[in-house]
Design an enzyme around this catalytic site. Structure first.
Site, short mmCIF file in Angstrom:
data_model
loop_
_atom_site.label_atom_id
_atom_site.label_comp_id
_atom_site.label_asym_id
_atom_site.label_seq_id
_atom_site.Cartn_x
_atom_site.Cartn_y
_atom_site.Cartn_z
N ARG A 103 0.89 -1.18 0.00
CA ARG A 103 0.00 0.00 0.00
C ARG A 103 0.90 1.21 0.00
O ARG A 103 1.71 1.40 0.90
CB ARG A 103 -0.89 -0.03 1.25
N HIS A 106 1.02 7.19 2.03
CA HIS A 106 -0.13 8.09 2.04
C HIS A 106 -0.34 8.59 3.46
O HIS A 106 0.36 8.20 4.39
CB HIS A 106 -1.38 7.36 1.53
N HIS A 108 -3.61 10.71 6.18
CA HIS A 108 -5.04 11.02 6.32
C HIS A 108 -5.26 12.21 7.24
O HIS A 108 -4.41 12.55 8.06
CB HIS A 108 -5.80 9.85 6.95
N GLU A 112 -5.34 6.56 12.08
CA GLU A 112 -5.60 5.21 11.59
C GLU A 112 -5.11 4.18 12.60
O GLU A 112 -3.98 4.25 13.08
CB GLU A 112 -4.91 4.99 10.25
N HIS A 151 2.67 7.08 5.78
CA HIS A 151 2.94 5.67 6.07
C HIS A 151 2.66 4.80 4.85
O HIS A 151 1.91 5.17 3.94
CB HIS A 151 2.08 5.21 7.25
N GLU A 174 -11.47 5.90 2.17
CA GLU A 174 -10.26 5.36 1.54
C GLU A 174 -10.06 5.96 0.15
O GLU A 174 -8.97 6.06 -0.35
CB GLU A 174 -10.37 3.84 1.44
#
Length: 397
Positions: A103, A106, A108, A112, A151, A174
């Protein structure tokens, strides 16, 4: 017709107001006065307050039937307040990454939290001080990324990695995350050239849109990449081995693991829980005064009963893949309906774990008060025994 004078209008208004007041005075009950010290008991009362009618509270949904977002290296599903309107403060997701998948980096607007269900992964995080952490996680471990910490998650070994995630924002999505490939693909390469001091054509082979979860070569569990991990100290680490710790509660009925900021210092905004219930067991009725709860049924079949806001009670049966949202201060209990152990992965949107149990009230309140509360003779009040949070099935009599 002559227009009425202002005086006539005012007199008419006063007369009408006086008539209305007199009418209201005649309609009001003559007992239970409430004028200054002039108060008295009510002479007309209800034995109990009628229950409210209306639609049942919907507080559960199927996370694993939600729309899927998939790219070459894996997929994710999410459940936000758009799919479960009551869930205003916590959103959940199920993340699956192939062996060799990652992944992308990115971040947010929401914090998380995640529980690794199966497989192994390596997380790479950069915090606001520019410190980087690379940590390896396995089943039963947690990761926690504060708001804005960049992360990435990459699978280690030949087994896919999947995790249950939660975010402290009901409108988190997401599909709206800040991702490195999405960002870099939108800027003029000359901007990156100036920013990084390299030729613009160095970015010619970069993807032209978001890669999300990209397939790559499988990284061995004991390979050089895995051995390159370097964790930050306990106070700053984004990793916590939850199931390696002693359960907070352990009884014949099951166990409860808790990771608040006390156990997992960086997790200041969220507390993780793993509840395991033996067949027939239940988690006793309780509530959380400082946090909402979101949970996901990993295994088994459960019945959740919610004493919801607006004095409503709702009951739902959940199976593996379903999730529930339990609002702050709303009483609730969880029962295992199946023949196998039930496993529930949960999170609360506070780093401080607090819970109040109904049994605390029933065992610690004076018996004369309980008799009064229920309108029964004191001699008939049951002698309640204090139970722990996870209790075994009731014994038949």
């Amino acid at each position: 017709m002559a227009q009425p004078t202002r005086r006539i209008v005012l007199e008419a208004f006063a007369l009408g107001a006086g008539t209305l007041a007199a009418s209201q005075a005649r309609a009001a009950p003559v007992d239970g006065h409430a004028a200054g010290y002039d108060v008295a008991p009510a002479g007309d009362f209800l034995a109990t307050i009628p229950r409210k009618t209306g639609d049942a509270v919907t507080f559960t949904a199927s996370l694993d039937k939600a729309p899927i977002k998939a790219t070459s290296g894996g997929w994710a599903r999410e459940m936000t307040t758009r799919g479960l309107p009551i869930a205003t403060d916590i959103a959940g997701a199920h993340l699956f990454i192939n062996a060799g998948g990652s992944r992308e980096m990115h971040w947010h607007n929401a914090a998380e939290w995640a529980f690794v269900v199966d497989g192994h992964c390596q997380i790479t995080v950069v915090d606001a001080d520019g410190s980087a952490e690379v940590a390896n996680l396995g089943p039963g471990d947690l990761w926690y990324f504060p708001k804005g910490h960049g992360h990435a998650i990459q699978t280690l070994g030949a087994t896919p990695c999947h995790a249950i995630l939660a975010f402290d924002g009901g409108l988190y999505s997401e599909h709206g995350t800040f991702g490195i490939s999405d960002w870099m693909s939108r800027y003029d390469p000359q901007v990156w050239s100036q920013a990084f001091g390299v030729a613009a054509d160095a970015f010619a082979r970069d993807p032209k849109a978001e890669t999300y979860i990209m397939q790559g070569a499988v990284l061995p569990l004991d390979g050089p990449q895995a051995r390159a991990a370097h964790e930050l100290d306990r106070a700053r680490s984004h990793r916590f081995a939850l199931l390696a710790q002693k359960p907070r509660i352990s009884t014949a009925g099951g166990t409860l693991h808790v990771a608040s900021s006390k156990e997992f210092p960086l997790s200041t905004e969220m507390t993780g829980v793993v509840l395991k219930l033996k067949p027939g067991a239940m988690q006793e009725p309780h509530w959380h005064p400082n946090a909402n709860e979101w949970h996901y049924v990993l295994q088994g079949k459960t019945r959740v009963t919610l004493f919801a806001p607006d004095k409503r009670v709702a009951t739902a049966e959940l199976s593996a893949g379903d999730c529930a949202y339990l609002p702050r201060n709303a009483g609730h209990s969880i029962q295992n309906l199946g023949s196998d152990e039930a496993q529930i992965i949960g999170v609360l949107d506070s780093g401080i774990f607090q819970e109040i149990t109904l049994s605390d009230w029933l065992t610690k309140a004076p018996r004369h008060l309980l008799a009064n509360n229920f309108g029964v003779p004191e001699a008939s009040v049951t002698s309640f025994t204090r139970k722990k949070m996870v209790i075994a099935p009731a014994t038949a009599t």
